[in-house]
Design an enzyme around this catalytic site. Structure first.
Site, PDB file in Angstrom:
ATOM      1  N   CYS A   1      94.192  -5.816  22.342  1.00 15.15           N
ATOM      2  CA  CYS A   1      94.811  -6.586  23.620  1.00 15.15           C
ATOM      3  C   CYS A   1      95.720  -7.742  22.756  1.00 15.15           C
ATOM      4  CB  CYS A   1      93.387  -7.311  24.237  1.00 15.15           C
ATOM      5  SG  CYS A   1      92.219  -8.167  23.043  1.00 15.15           S
TER       6      CYS A   1
HETATM    7  O1  LIG Z   1      93.760 -10.546  24.735  1.00 17.05           O
HETATM    8  S1  LIG Z   1      92.561 -11.480  24.351  1.00 17.05           S
HETATM    9  O2  LIG Z   1      91.328 -11.491  25.301  1.00 17.05           O
HETATM   10  O3  LIG Z   1      92.046 -11.618  23.002  1.00 17.05           O
HETATM   11  S2  LIG Z   1      93.177 -13.384  24.494  1.00 17.05           S
END
Ligand SMILES: O=S(=O)([O-])[S-]
Length: 159
Positions: free
Chosen positions: A116
């Site tokens: 992510c």
């Molecule tokens: O992408 S995140 O949830 O680490 S900010």
């Protein structure tokens, strides 16, 4: 008479006691979940991810929202499945998965790596995947943030 006087106090104490117990229970559940995540969420490093991608032995799933990918970019070879869709995607039949994500659906024994932006959502995705039997799921804790930084510095060094 004595009981009547004690009753309000004892009822209040019981209610207070129950709330306290419930709160303690919630805190304990939260602690257990965190310990569970830390124990089961295996993380790969930037170099490990690079090698895994080269070997083509993994499916890298980026769980950010599509707009984040359009705006900031993505790790080459990753498939975008936003975090909220991960559970459903991993339970899809292979034909629907292929149609939606243009990739072969991973089997439960395949190596999955989630990424992510900075490791928070990817960790949640690992928990979901493992709960569905994808036991070798891991995440790239550094996420896009770290990847982009390393790639940029590699480019500057001319690698
Ligand atoms: O992408 S995140 O949830 O680490 S900010």
């Amino acid at each position: 008479m004595v009981m009547q006087r004690l009753l309000p106090w004892s009822t209040g104490r019981t209610i207070f006691g129950s709330a306290e117990a419930a709160l303690w229970g919630l805190k304990s559940i939260k602690r257990s979940c965190l310990n569970f995540c830390t124990a089961i969420c295996k993380a790969v490093t930037y170099m490990e991810l690079k090698n895994l991608l080269k070997s083509k032995k993994i499916m890298l799933i980026d769980v950010r929202e599509p707009w984040e990918i359009h705006e900031y970019g993505k790790i080459p070879g990753s498939v975008n499945i936003p975090l909220d869709d991960v559970g459903e995607a991993l339970q899809m039949n292979p034909k629907d998965f292929k149609e939606k994500y243009k990739e072969i659906k991973p089997s439960k024994s395949d190596s999955l790596v989630f990424s992510c932006l900075a490791g928070v959502r990817s960790k949640k995705a690992v928990v979901t995947a493992i709960s569905l039997g994808f036991n070798s799921a891991q995440h790239y804790a550094g996420g896009w943030k770290e990847w982009a930084t390393y790639e940029l510095s590699e480019k500057k060094q001319g690698n």
